[in-house]
Design a protein around this motif. Structure first.
Motif, PDB file in Angstrom:
ATOM      1  N   LYS A  32      90.299  -3.613  37.118  1.00 55.77           N
ATOM      2  CA  LYS A  32      89.365  -4.721  36.946  1.00 55.77           C
ATOM      3  C   LYS A  32      88.010  -4.235  36.447  1.00 55.77           C
ATOM      4  O   LYS A  32      87.349  -4.908  35.649  1.00 55.77           O
ATOM      5  N   LEU A  33      87.593  -3.053  36.912  1.00 55.70           N
ATOM      6  CA  LEU A  33      86.329  -2.490  36.432  1.00 55.70           C
ATOM      7  C   LEU A  33      86.448  -2.076  34.970  1.00 55.70           C
ATOM      8  O   LEU A  33      85.519  -2.269  34.176  1.00 55.70           O
ATOM      9  N   VAL A  34      87.598  -1.490  34.612  1.00 55.40           N
ATOM     10  CA  VAL A  34      87.835  -1.129  33.206  1.00 55.40           C
ATOM     11  C   VAL A  34      87.823  -2.385  32.339  1.00 55.40           C
ATOM     12  O   VAL A  34      87.273  -2.395  31.233  1.00 55.40           O
ATOM     13  N   LEU A  35      88.422  -3.464  32.845  1.00 51.56           N
ATOM     14  CA  LEU A  35      88.424  -4.732  32.115  1.00 51.56           C
ATOM     15  C   LEU A  35      86.999  -5.236  31.903  1.00 51.56           C
ATOM     16  O   LEU A  35      86.635  -5.652  30.794  1.00 51.56           O
ATOM     17  N   SER A  36      86.190  -5.199  32.950  1.00 49.41           N
ATOM     18  CA  SER A  36      84.811  -5.675  32.841  1.00 49.41           C
ATOM     19  C   SER A  36      84.025  -4.841  31.838  1.00 49.41           C
ATOM     20  O   SER A  36      83.274  -5.380  31.008  1.00 49.41           O
ATOM     21  N   PHE A  37      84.212  -3.521  31.905  1.00 48.53           N
ATOM     22  CA  PHE A  37      83.530  -2.627  30.965  1.00 48.53           C
ATOM     23  C   PHE A  37      83.967  -2.897  29.532  1.00 48.53           C
ATOM     24  O   PHE A  37      83.141  -3.035  28.625  1.00 48.53           O
ATOM     25  N   SER A  38      85.292  -2.993  29.320  1.00 49.42           N
ATOM     26  CA  SER A  38      85.796  -3.188  27.961  1.00 49.42           C
ATOM     27  C   SER A  38      85.402  -4.556  27.416  1.00 49.42           C
ATOM     28  O   SER A  38      85.094  -4.700  26.234  1.00 49.42           O
ATOM     29  N   GLY A  39      85.397  -5.581  28.287  1.00 49.56           N
ATOM     30  CA  GLY A  39      84.980  -6.904  27.844  1.00 49.56           C
ATOM     31  C   GLY A  39      83.533  -6.923  27.404  1.00 49.56           C
ATOM     32  O   GLY A  39      83.185  -7.509  26.370  1.00 49.56           O
ATOM     33  N   ALA A  40      82.669  -6.270  28.189  1.00 47.46           N
ATOM     34  CA  ALA A  40      81.252  -6.210  27.839  1.00 47.46           C
ATOM     35  C   ALA A  40      81.035  -5.397  26.563  1.00 47.46           C
ATOM     36  O   ALA A  40      80.212  -5.765  25.714  1.00 47.46           O
ATOM     37  N   TYR A  41      81.777  -4.306  26.418  1.00 41.62           N
ATOM     38  CA  TYR A  41      81.656  -3.482  25.219  1.00 41.62           C
ATOM     39  C   TYR A  41      82.130  -4.252  23.991  1.00 41.62           C
ATOM     40  O   TYR A  41      81.480  -4.227  22.932  1.00 41.62           O
ATOM     41  N   LEU A  42      83.263  -4.950  24.119  1.00 45.86           N
ATOM     42  CA  LEU A  42      83.776  -5.761  23.011  1.00 45.86           C
ATOM     43  C   LEU A  42      82.771  -6.830  22.600  1.00 45.86           C
ATOM     44  O   LEU A  42      82.515  -7.033  21.406  1.00 45.86           O
ATOM     45  N   PHE A  43      82.207  -7.510  23.594  1.00 45.13           N
ATOM     46  CA  PHE A  43      81.230  -8.554  23.289  1.00 45.13           C
ATOM     47  C   PHE A  43      80.001  -7.945  22.626  1.00 45.13           C
ATOM     48  O   PHE A  43      79.456  -8.501  21.660  1.00 45.13           O
ATOM     49  N   GLY A  44      79.571  -6.784  23.125  1.00 45.45           N
ATOM     50  CA  GLY A  44      78.400  -6.123  22.568  1.00 45.45           C
ATOM     51  C   GLY A  44      78.575  -5.722  21.114  1.00 45.45           C
ATOM     52  O   GLY A  44      77.723  -6.024  20.268  1.00 45.45           O
ATOM     53  N   ILE A  45      79.704  -5.062  20.796  1.00 43.66           N
ATOM     54  CA  ILE A  45      79.889  -4.628  19.406  1.00 43.66           C
ATOM     55  C   ILE A  45      80.146  -5.817  18.484  1.00 43.66           C
ATOM     56  O   ILE A  45      79.816  -5.769  17.296  1.00 43.66           O
ATOM     57  N   THR A  46      80.724  -6.894  19.036  1.00 42.71           N
ATOM     58  CA  THR A  46      80.945  -8.087  18.220  1.00 42.71           C
ATOM     59  C   THR A  46      79.626  -8.704  17.785  1.00 42.71           C
ATOM     60  O   THR A  46      79.429  -9.046  16.615  1.00 42.71           O
ATOM     61  N   VAL A  47      78.697  -8.835  18.741  1.00 38.93           N
ATOM     62  CA  VAL A  47      77.405  -9.458  18.450  1.00 38.93           C
ATOM     63  C   VAL A  47      76.498  -8.527  17.637  1.00 38.93           C
ATOM     64  O   VAL A  47      75.826  -8.961  16.690  1.00 38.93           O
TER      65      VAL A  47
END
Length: 238
Positions: A32-47
């Motif tokens: 779940k922590l890996v998911l949270s990290f990857s989700g935030a990273y994905l959102f960050g690089i997208t924006v």
């Protein structure tokens, strides 16, 4: 063509999927922590990276393709049960039936994500795809084992999923360097679809990777770390 991109994409998905044999049970706090990290990273690089790059040009249809990608991801999840963002739903019925819809939608999803990698400097996108394929592959392995597919079948289909993003990369690279077509002509639209997919996946991960959509200190730390790394990577590549 950069081999390290292919290897990273393949190895990350393979590691995520095959690790299902090491971590069994329903309590996956680290996942779940890996998911949270990857989700935030994905959102960050997208924006910070993908959206500005996609709008760099005179294509007025990029926004349309972002919407198409977002809606297309919703359609895919009708068949995949949300495995793209690490959901591991229990299939209590027909446990001996192979989850065809899940496998097809995941492979198509990964193939599309790999296509923009052949154009320009897409290192941030490579890292983003590699990160979010780890929990997706883990969830796929969990579903396959839950559906009684057996160790050998599970390994085969995890590896099949792992080659799809590299396959998208190779296919797109062939288009851009051969006589079939010109990647430059449709690159921004492909990137628009990937942006739409990433926007859906990343926001879903951020709000559904914990009970009742609540943020605790550990999840907030993982999210802030993911955004910080995306911001640092964007600053270095500018």
């Amino acid at each position: 063509m950069e081999i390290w991109k292919v290897l990273l994409l393949f190895l990350s998905a393979s590691f995520g999927g095959l690790s299902v044999f090491l971590f069994r049970g329903d309590n996956h706090k680290m996942l779940k922590l890996v998911l949270s990290f990857s989700g935030a990273y994905l959102f960050g690089i997208t924006v910070l990276h993908l959206i500005p790059d996609a709008y760099h040009g005179n294509d007025n249809y990029v926004g349309v393709f972002i919407l198409i990608g977002f809606l297309f991801q919703i359609v895919l999840e009708l068949f995949s049960d949300g495995i793209e963002h690490g959901h591991m739903h229990k299939h209590q019925h027909d446990l001996m039936v192979f989850p065809v819809g899940i496998m097809v939608s995941l492979c198509l999803h990964a193939f599309l994500e790999g296509m923009p990698l052949a154009q320009g400097n897409q290192d941030q996108l490579v890292y983003g795809i590699a990160l979010h394929h780890i929990p997706a592959a883990f969830a796929l392995g969990t579903v396959l084992l839950t559906n009684k597919q057996g160790r050998n079948k599970t390994v085969f289909f995890i590896l099949l999923f792992a080659v799809m993003a590299p396959a998208g990369y190779f296919f797109s690279n062939t288009l851009s360097t051969g006589n079939i077509g010109n990647l430059q002509h449709y690159f921004n639209r492909i990137m628009g679809m990937v942006i739409g997919i990433f926007l859906h996946i990343s926001t879903t991960i951020l709000f559904e990777s914990s009970a009742d959509h609540k943020f605790n200190l550990r999840k907030m730390g993982a999210v802030l770390l993911g955004v910080a790394i995306a911001l640092a990577g964007s600053s270095l590549t500018d």
